[in-house]
Design a protein around this motif. Structure first.
Motif, PDB file in Angstrom:
ATOM      1  N   ALA A 100       0.998  -1.073   0.049  1.00  0.00           N
ATOM      2  CA  ALA A 100      -0.057   0.150  -0.234  1.00  0.00           C
ATOM      3  C   ALA A 100       0.850   1.281   0.095  1.00  0.00           C
ATOM      4  O   ALA A 100       0.280   2.324  -0.028  1.00  0.00           O
ATOM      5  N   GLN A 101       2.317   1.120  -0.102  1.00  0.00           N
ATOM      6  CA  GLN A 101       3.069   2.240  -0.261  1.00  0.00           C
ATOM      7  C   GLN A 101       2.955   3.116   1.143  1.00  0.00           C
ATOM      8  O   GLN A 101       2.922   4.300   0.737  1.00  0.00           O
ATOM      9  N   THR A 102       2.893   2.499   2.208  1.00  0.00           N
ATOM     10  CA  THR A 102       2.758   3.132   3.431  1.00  0.00           C
ATOM     11  C   THR A 102       3.964   3.911   3.892  1.00  0.00           C
ATOM     12  O   THR A 102       4.039   4.987   4.487  1.00  0.00           O
ATOM     13  N   TYR A 103       5.084   3.225   3.332  1.00  0.00           N
ATOM     14  CA  TYR A 103       6.506   3.942   3.665  1.00  0.00           C
ATOM     15  C   TYR A 103       7.307   4.271   2.587  1.00  0.00           C
ATOM     16  O   TYR A 103       7.243   3.715   1.509  1.00  0.00           O
ATOM     17  N   GLY A 104       8.251   5.304   2.817  1.00  0.00           N
ATOM     18  CA  GLY A 104       9.302   5.620   1.752  1.00  0.00           C
ATOM     19  C   GLY A 104      10.589   4.990   2.488  1.00  0.00           C
ATOM     20  O   GLY A 104      10.592   5.126   3.604  1.00  0.00           O
ATOM     21  N   ILE A 105      11.730   4.690   1.599  1.00  0.00           N
ATOM     22  CA  ILE A 105      12.953   4.178   2.266  1.00  0.00           C
ATOM     23  C   ILE A 105      13.963   4.891   1.265  1.00  0.00           C
ATOM     24  O   ILE A 105      13.984   5.001   0.254  1.00  0.00           O
ATOM     25  N   ALA A 106      15.013   5.166   2.228  1.00  0.00           N
ATOM     26  CA  ALA A 106      16.450   5.486   1.649  1.00  0.00           C
ATOM     27  C   ALA A 106      17.255   4.759   2.106  1.00  0.00           C
ATOM     28  O   ALA A 106      17.589   4.438   3.520  1.00  0.00           O
ATOM     29  N   PHE A 107      18.536   4.505   1.456  1.00  0.00           N
ATOM     30  CA  PHE A 107      19.683   3.589   1.868  1.00  0.00           C
ATOM     31  C   PHE A 107      20.870   4.194   1.994  1.00  0.00           C
ATOM     32  O   PHE A 107      20.791   5.461   1.764  1.00  0.00           O
ATOM     33  N   GLN A 108      21.822   3.583   2.366  1.00  0.00           N
ATOM     34  CA  GLN A 108      23.352   4.180   2.826  1.00  0.00           C
ATOM     35  C   GLN A 108      23.774   4.840   1.392  1.00  0.00           C
ATOM     36  O   GLN A 108      24.310   5.781   1.090  1.00  0.00           O
ATOM     37  N   GLN A 109      23.623   3.731   0.467  1.00  0.00           N
ATOM     38  CA  GLN A 109      23.792   4.208  -1.176  1.00  0.00           C
ATOM     39  C   GLN A 109      22.515   4.794  -1.561  1.00  0.00           C
ATOM     40  O   GLN A 109      21.592   4.372  -1.175  1.00  0.00           O
ATOM     41  N   ALA A 110      22.855   6.064  -2.211  1.00  0.00           N
ATOM     42  CA  ALA A 110      21.652   6.739  -2.745  1.00  0.00           C
ATOM     43  C   ALA A 110      20.894   5.804  -3.637  1.00  0.00           C
ATOM     44  O   ALA A 110      19.602   5.739  -3.707  1.00  0.00           O
ATOM     45  N   GLY A 111      21.631   4.861  -4.299  1.00  0.00           N
ATOM     46  CA  GLY A 111      20.927   3.954  -5.223  1.00  0.00           C
ATOM     47  C   GLY A 111      20.231   4.726  -6.334  1.00  0.00           C
ATOM     48  O   GLY A 111      18.921   4.266  -6.808  1.00  0.00           O
ATOM     49  N   LEU A 112      20.510   5.878  -6.821  1.00  0.00           N
ATOM     50  CA  LEU A 112      19.820   6.357  -7.895  1.00  0.00           C
ATOM     51  C   LEU A 112      20.091   5.666  -9.175  1.00  0.00           C
ATOM     52  O   LEU A 112      21.114   4.905  -9.298  1.00  0.00           O
ATOM     53  N   LEU A 113      19.024   5.844  -9.971  1.00  0.00           N
ATOM     54  CA  LEU A 113      19.266   5.184 -11.532  1.00  0.00           C
ATOM     55  C   LEU A 113      19.884   6.268 -12.325  1.00  0.00           C
ATOM     56  O   LEU A 113      19.359   7.151 -12.498  1.00  0.00           O
ATOM     57  N   GLU A 114      20.940   5.893 -12.524  1.00  0.00           N
ATOM     58  CA  GLU A 114      21.963   6.814 -13.322  1.00  0.00           C
ATOM     59  C   GLU A 114      21.614   7.307 -14.621  1.00  0.00           C
ATOM     60  O   GLU A 114      21.996   8.003 -15.049  1.00  0.00           O
ATOM     61  N   TRP A 115      20.547   6.344 -15.425  1.00  0.00           N
ATOM     62  CA  TRP A 115      20.123   6.648 -16.517  1.00  0.00           C
ATOM     63  C   TRP A 115      19.069   7.610 -16.511  1.00  0.00           C
ATOM     64  O   TRP A 115      18.126   7.863 -17.541  1.00  0.00           O
ATOM     65  N   ARG A 116      18.524   8.246 -15.121  1.00  0.00           N
ATOM     66  CA  ARG A 116      17.499   9.125 -15.236  1.00  0.00           C
ATOM     67  C   ARG A 116      18.036  10.178 -14.405  1.00  0.00           C
ATOM     68  O   ARG A 116      18.917  10.295 -13.567  1.00  0.00           O
ATOM     69  N   THR A 117      17.335  11.371 -15.067  1.00  0.00           N
ATOM     70  CA  THR A 117      17.705  12.667 -14.397  1.00  0.00           C
ATOM     71  C   THR A 117      17.354  12.712 -13.057  1.00  0.00           C
ATOM     72  O   THR A 117      16.581  11.701 -12.457  1.00  0.00           O
ATOM     73  N   VAL A 118      17.706  13.632 -12.308  1.00  0.00           N
ATOM     74  CA  VAL A 118      17.532  13.852 -10.828  1.00  0.00           C
ATOM     75  C   VAL A 118      15.744  13.895 -10.499  1.00  0.00           C
ATOM     76  O   VAL A 118      15.327  13.117  -9.890  1.00  0.00           O
ATOM     77  N   ALA A 119      15.170  14.786 -11.486  1.00  0.00           N
ATOM     78  CA  ALA A 119      13.789  14.781 -11.300  1.00  0.00           C
ATOM     79  C   ALA A 119      12.982  13.408 -11.671  1.00  0.00           C
ATOM     80  O   ALA A 119      12.240  12.824 -11.173  1.00  0.00           O
ATOM     81  N   GLY A 120      13.644  12.674 -12.900  1.00  0.00           N
ATOM     82  CA  GLY A 120      13.191  11.312 -13.195  1.00  0.00           C
ATOM     83  C   GLY A 120      13.411  10.233 -11.965  1.00  0.00           C
ATOM     84  O   GLY A 120      12.544   9.472 -11.919  1.00  0.00           O
ATOM     85  N   ASN A 121      14.383  10.319 -11.297  1.00  0.00           N
ATOM     86  CA  ASN A 121      14.591   9.429  -9.983  1.00  0.00           C
ATOM     87  C   ASN A 121      13.672   9.868  -9.097  1.00  0.00           C
ATOM     88  O   ASN A 121      13.025   8.771  -8.512  1.00  0.00           O
ATOM     89  N   ILE A 122      13.383  11.090  -8.906  1.00  0.00           N
ATOM     90  CA  ILE A 122      12.354  11.179  -7.864  1.00  0.00           C
ATOM     91  C   ILE A 122      10.987  10.984  -8.132  1.00  0.00           C
ATOM     92  O   ILE A 122      10.124  10.462  -7.372  1.00  0.00           O
ATOM     93  N   GLU A 123      10.500  10.853  -9.743  1.00  0.00           N
ATOM     94  CA  GLU A 123       9.446  10.422 -10.144  1.00  0.00           C
ATOM     95  C   GLU A 123       9.173   8.990 -10.219  1.00  0.00           C
ATOM     96  O   GLU A 123       8.140   8.412 -10.452  1.00  0.00           O
ATOM     97  N   LEU A 124      10.483   8.372 -10.039  1.00  0.00           N
ATOM     98  CA  LEU A 124      10.181   6.727 -10.075  1.00  0.00           C
ATOM     99  C   LEU A 124       9.161   6.104  -9.244  1.00  0.00           C
ATOM    100  O   LEU A 124       8.485   5.237  -9.973  1.00  0.00           O
ATOM    101  N   PRO A 125       8.993   6.342  -8.087  1.00  0.00           N
ATOM    102  CA  PRO A 125       7.825   5.470  -7.515  1.00  0.00           C
ATOM    103  C   PRO A 125       6.562   5.975  -7.946  1.00  0.00           C
ATOM    104  O   PRO A 125       5.642   5.227  -8.277  1.00  0.00           O
ATOM    105  N   LEU A 126       6.321   7.318  -8.350  1.00  0.00           N
ATOM    106  CA  LEU A 126       4.950   7.831  -8.927  1.00  0.00           C
ATOM    107  C   LEU A 126       4.815   7.103 -10.308  1.00  0.00           C
ATOM    108  O   LEU A 126       3.647   6.530 -10.465  1.00  0.00           O
ATOM    109  N   GLN A 127       5.875   7.139 -10.985  1.00  0.00           N
ATOM    110  CA  GLN A 127       6.028   6.108 -12.334  1.00  0.00           C
ATOM    111  C   GLN A 127       5.390   4.787 -12.225  1.00  0.00           C
ATOM    112  O   GLN A 127       4.788   4.266 -12.877  1.00  0.00           O
ATOM    113  N   VAL A 128       6.154   4.231 -11.108  1.00  0.00           N
ATOM    114  CA  VAL A 128       5.842   2.676 -11.232  1.00  0.00           C
ATOM    115  C   VAL A 128       4.376   2.369 -10.695  1.00  0.00           C
ATOM    116  O   VAL A 128       3.599   1.702 -11.039  1.00  0.00           O
ATOM    117  N   HIS A 129       3.655   3.469 -10.101  1.00  0.00           N
ATOM    118  CA  HIS A 129       2.394   3.366  -9.794  1.00  0.00           C
ATOM    119  C   HIS A 129       1.340   4.172 -10.508  1.00  0.00           C
ATOM    120  O   HIS A 129       0.320   4.414 -10.313  1.00  0.00           O
TER     121      HIS A 129
END
Lengths: 301, 299
Positions: free
Chosen positions: A105-134
């Motif tokens: 239900a996407q009750t939580y958001g998580i961040a790790f020690q490694q940022a784990g950004l998708l390097e083929w997505r822009t900064v905005a694209g990375n932030i949009e990832l969870p929204l895009q998945v849904h």
């Protein structure tokens, strides 16, 4: 993979959260961990007991840190709460839901020690990832990414690639990504662990501000005592393996940014000096000492 | 700027010295023709060269596309299932050990002698391996953090593949593609030495050399070089267009990139070396053909 809406849970306002550690009895806890054991099989037939008999209750809007020596299972506990690991025994509920349900239900958001950004997505694209998945529409995603970039102070970097950012900036993007769906719970696994001390303190102040502005419940895994004390309402001190919570220490620092609505004497703007003031007061040092002693007491047995 | 100028200056100097060396020592054309003689032949036989280049280029292109698609599909299957990976991996390694160009005469007898299919098949098989190996490796490169992140987002396998796995494998795929693009031309030219239709660059080189038309043989070799460079550049351009994040200038961006591939110069340099084999009376050494493959294994 359905587009999810927040599940029906009893209405509650984060502002109603009482003083740290003393939630009113009627309220559904943000996180409830009961009797959790986590046992990992080891190559060769043995097993490792990572967590043993963990009980923890986190109130809505509360900020709790998990601290302990390396390998004490604090990251494991965070993953159990996030349903990234299934506990061997025991029960985890997040806002009244079973942990798996809460994850779906996407009750939580998580961040790790490694940022784990998708390097083929822009900064905005990375932030949009969870929204895009849904399946959130593009226009809405853009809008939300812009808000979040504003929140983490990276408004000018929307079109940059992750590789063009410093470590601290990448972490801010990761936190913004974790907040993308306005989760009621934020799980942070040593998000500042790889940063230098100066950047780290600045990020802590920012996290305190973000928490103040969003009212999110936070569980933070850290091995830094000052970090835990500066940010948390309560610090859960864990013992070396098998990981147990040996003490829960309440931290009350006057002048600190609390959850929203908890007006107190916290200045709402101009965080940087206030963050330094918080770190230099006697109550801060007292709490640091308390946590350090608790860690030592729970040391190798 | 110097990146462009320096190799041109060096190339011009080498050609100039070559000309000077041949003229000054009165070297016989069957040993080494002068660049001016080669150029004269190139202009005189231009139409013929163009026709032959078209035939060989098309063979290489068709084989390249077929090999790319097959390599990509095999990599996707291997990434999808451990069993398939276990089956395809050893087969691919075994194929790597076969001097595939040596299959050309066998394929020529399998199909009719006037068919272009055998040569295209050789190219496709040669191309398959580096594309498969590199892409499969790329698809396995998903970091644990990204796996956990996608799980926390409750992303299905489709979203995982589309948003994480495939884009992450793209640079690896292009590493294979670039290697394959130069191999394709080499394979297309060399496959013609083993019979079949006599209308491509490879067969023209062989027949020119057989009739002592050494400068003409060299003119065809140069055409083979030019196609090789062209295909390699097109592959590089496609990569540049498809992976914009990798050209963003930053020191921090050097992490986690697939290892560099053999430099641009490597591809055209190998092509004429192979193409020249009959002209110099040496049987085409299939070992040479496999040299770039080892690069793909390291790369």
């Amino acid at each position: 993979m359905t587009s999810t809406t927040p599940p029906p849970v009893p209405a509650l306002s984060p502002t109603a959260a009482g003083p740290a550690g003393a939630p009113p009895a009627v309220e559904v806890p943000a996180v409830e961990v009961r009797g959790v054991d986590q046992v990992f099989p080891v190559a060769g037939g043995g097993q490792t007991v990572a967590l043993s008999g963990i009980d923890l209750t986190v109130a809505p809007g509360e900020f709790v840190s998990l601290i302990g020596p390396s390998g004490c299972g604090k990251s494991t506990l965070l993953r159990v709460v996030g349903d990234l690991l299934t506990p061997t025994r025991g029960e985890v509920r997040v806002f009244g839901q079973e942990a798996g349900e809460a994850r779906r239900a996407q009750t939580y958001g998580i961040a790790f020690q490694q940022a784990g950004l998708l390097e083929w997505r822009t900064v905005a694209g990375n932030i949009e990832l969870p929204l895009q998945v849904h399946g959130v529409k593009k226009k809405e995603r853009r809008e939300r990414a812009r808000e979040l970039l504003e929140l983490v102070g990276l408004a000018d970097f929307a079109g940059h690639w992750p590789a063009q950012l410093s470590g601290g900036m990448q972490q801010r993007v990761a936190i913004a990504r974790a907040l993308a769906e306005r989760p009621r719970l934020l799980l942070l696994d040593e998000p500042f662990g790889a940063l230098d001390e100066m950047t780290r303190e600045r990020m802590q102040a920012e996290l305190a501000r973000i928490r103040h502005e969003t009212g999110t419940t936070v569980i933070l895994v850290t091995h830094s005592i000052p970090e835990a004390v500066f940010l948390s309402d309560r610090v859960a001190v864990m013992s070396p393996r098998p990981g147990r919570i040996t003490q829960l220490i309440e931290v009350d620092l006057p002048g600190r940014l609390g959850p929203p609505g908890e007006s107190g004497d916290a200045p709402s703007t101009d965080d940087a000096p206030s963050a330094d003031d918080v770190r230099e007061q006697a109550a801060f040092f007292a709490a640091v000492t308390a946590v350090r002693e608790a860690l030592r007491a729970g040391g190798p047995t | 700027m110097t990146a462009v100028v320096a190799p041109i200056v060096l190339g011009a100097a080498v050609v100039g010295l070559w000309e000077l060396f041949v003229k000054a020592n009165d070297i016989k054309p069957y040993l080494l023709p002068a660049p001016s003689a080669i150029w004269a032949q190139f202009r005189r036989s231009f139409d013929l060269i163009l026709d032959a280049a078209w035939v060989t280029g098309l063979n290489a292109l068709v084989g390249l596309l077929v090999g790319l698609v097959l390599g990509l599909l095999a990599a996707l299957v291997a990434a999808r299932s451990r069993i398939a990976d276990g089956m395809l991996g050893p087969i691919a390694a075994a194929m790597n050990a076969i001097p595939i160009i040596a299959l050309a005469p066998l394929l020529n007898t399998m199909f009719s002698a006037t068919s272009s299919v055998p040569r295209r098949m050789v190219v496709a098989i040669v191309v398959f391996f580096p594309v498969f190996v590199n892409t499969a490796r790329g698809l396995r490169q998903v970091s644990p953090v990204q796996r956990e992140l996608m799980r926390s987002l409750n992303a299905g396998p489709g979203a995982f593949a589309r948003m994480v796995q495939l884009p992450g494998a793209l640079p690896y795929f292009f590493t294979g593609f670039r290697l394959a693009s130069s191999l394709a031309i080499i394979a297309a030219v060399v496959a013609e030495y083993f019979g079949g239709r006599q209308n491509g660059l490879g067969s023209r080189i062989a027949s020119a050399a057989a009739s002592s038309g050494y400068p003409r043989a060299w003119a065809f070799v140069i055409a083979a070089c030019l196609i090789g460079i062209l295909v390699y550049l097109v592959a590089g351009l496609l990569e540049w267009l498809a992976t914009p994040w990798r050209r963003a200038g930053s020191a921090a961006g050097r992490r986690r990139r697939p290892p560099a591939v053999p430099a641009l110069a490597a591809a055209p340099a190998t092509a004429p070396a192979m193409a020249m084999a009959p002209a110099t009376g040496v049987a085409p050494a299939t070992d040479d053909a496999s040299a770039p493959w080892t690069a793909s294994r390291d790369g």
